[in-house]
Design an enzyme around this catalytic site. Structure first.
Site, short mmCIF file in Angstrom:
data_model
loop_
_atom_site.label_atom_id
_atom_site.label_comp_id
_atom_site.label_asym_id
_atom_site.label_seq_id
_atom_site.Cartn_x
_atom_site.Cartn_y
_atom_site.Cartn_z
N CYS A 1 10.87 -31.35 -31.12
CA CYS A 1 10.92 -32.75 -31.86
C CYS A 1 10.62 -32.43 -33.35
O CYS A 1 10.54 -33.05 -34.58
CB CYS A 1 9.87 -33.75 -31.58
SG CYS A 1 8.12 -33.41 -31.83
N CYS B 1 2.55 -30.03 -28.43
CA CYS B 1 3.01 -30.82 -29.44
C CYS B 1 2.23 -32.07 -29.85
O CYS B 1 2.03 -32.84 -28.91
CB CYS B 1 4.57 -31.19 -29.48
SG CYS B 1 5.10 -32.08 -30.88
N CYS C 1 5.14 -35.29 -29.50
CA CYS C 1 5.77 -35.69 -28.18
C CYS C 1 5.22 -34.79 -27.14
O CYS C 1 5.38 -35.23 -25.89
CB CYS C 1 7.17 -35.12 -28.14
SG CYS C 1 7.50 -33.14 -28.31
N SER D 1 -23.50 -16.54 -21.97
CA SER D 1 -23.37 -17.68 -22.61
C SER D 1 -24.67 -17.91 -23.50
O SER D 1 -25.83 -17.53 -22.98
CB SER D 1 -23.16 -19.02 -21.94
OG SER D 1 -23.18 -20.18 -22.64
N SER D 2 -24.41 -18.34 -24.73
CA SER D 2 -25.91 -18.79 -25.29
C SER D 2 -26.38 -20.02 -25.18
O SER D 2 -27.54 -20.42 -25.41
CB SER D 2 -25.52 -19.02 -27.08
OG SER D 2 -24.87 -19.92 -27.39
N HIS E 1 -13.42 -26.02 -21.58
CA HIS E 1 -13.19 -26.10 -22.82
C HIS E 1 -11.73 -25.95 -23.10
O HIS E 1 -11.14 -25.52 -24.24
CB HIS E 1 -14.02 -25.28 -23.84
CG HIS E 1 -15.25 -25.60 -23.96
ND1 HIS E 1 -16.12 -24.69 -24.17
CD2 HIS E 1 -15.96 -26.74 -23.61
CE1 HIS E 1 -17.63 -25.48 -24.23
NE2 HIS E 1 -17.28 -26.42 -23.71
#
Ligand code: APR
Length: 258
Positions: free
Chosen positions: A164, A125, A128, A202-203, A117
């Site tokens: 940018c 960004c 850019c 973890s579920s 994930h």
């Protein structure tokens, strides 16, 4: 539990292709919230916040949510569970560690980890593509969390690319986005080759990541689930530990490598 720990340790020692699969429950003992348990993030905020739509429509909520998580992520340290998996891997007892977590704690403990994930350790960004350490996204002003609670919070220039001026986004997989192709391919291949597969914290609620234990089962792998709440695969697991991940992993490490 001791007898079952001995059984799992023996099975793990003799496994030819042991694969680990971790979720947010791996890091709660490092102080990071999970998502779906009683105190989970999705109990406090809607899952819809983790989407590009949220970034566009409610940038203040979106940026605060990730700034809040980034601040805690960098303050957290690996726990004895992360350290146990890293030691077991160093001793040759982990072929691959697949994680759904974006906190980088496995890596900081010394493990190589396939991050299905993405990661919250960096941001990039939207215009850019320039990449930054995620602490770039943290507001410089002290008290920004109090400002949010007082309704004074506004995302500032820290959320804009210094190259940018474009908007920055966390390098996590948001809902509706595809998993990184290379990571998924590596995780699927290893899961299909596993003869011993350990799910920790973890579920198993989110696909396609939750297919990994199914791939392993299809290969005849022995399944271990270490999770404080029930999962839909519990009845297909040979061992289920309804217990704290760090404690169980440390006890297994002790029995396997001392
Ligand atoms: N030890 C063992 N289990 C724990 C611990 C602990 N210390 N702490 C929490 N748990 C369990 C919870 O009971 C819960 O069942 O870990 C599980 C975590 O499940 P989720 O919160 O659903 O987290 P996860 O499975 O990693 O979610 C998958 O969903 O929102 C997305 O991208 C996000 O990667 C995440 C994905």
């Amino acid at each position: 539990m001791t007898g079952r720990l001995e059984e799992v340790a023996a099975a793990w020692r003799s496994a030819k292709y042991p694969v680990m699969f971790t979720g947010a429950g791996m890091s709660t003992e490092s102080g990071l919230p999970d998502f779906r348990s009683a105190r989970g993030l999705w109990k406090q905020r809607p899952e819809s916040l983790a989407t590009m739509t949220a970034l566009r429509r409610e940038p203040g909520e979106f940026y605060f949510f990730y700034q809040w998580r980034i601040a805690r992520l960098w303050a957290a340290v690996p726990n004895t569970g992360h350290e146990a998996l890293a030691a077991l891997a160093a001793a040759g007892f982990v072929k691959l560690l697949i994680t759904q977590n974006v906190d980088g704690l496995h890596q900081r403990a010394g493990s190589d980890a396939v991050e299905l994930h993405g990661t919250l350790r960096t941001v990039s960004c939207l215009e850019c593509g320039a990449g930054y350490d995620s602490r770039t996204l943290l507001p410089a002003a002290a008290g920004w969390e109090d400002d949010y609670r007082a309704g004074r919070y506004l995302p500032g220039k820290e959320c804009a690319c210094s190259a940018c001026g474009g908007g920055l986004r966390p390098d996590v997989v948001l809902f509706g986005e595809s998993l990184p192709a290379a990571a998924w391919e590596t995780a699927e291949r290893a899961s299909r080759a596993a003869d011993f597969f350990v799910v920790v914290g973890s579920s198993l609620a989110v696909g396609p990541a939750n297919l990994c234990p199914e791939f392993a089962l299809a290969n005849g792998a022995r399944l271990v689930i270490i999770n404080q709440e029930a999962t839909h695969l519990d009845d297909r697991a040979e061992w289920v530990f309804r217990d704290r991940a760090a404690g169980v992993l440390a006890a297994l490490r002790e029995r396997i490598i001392g």
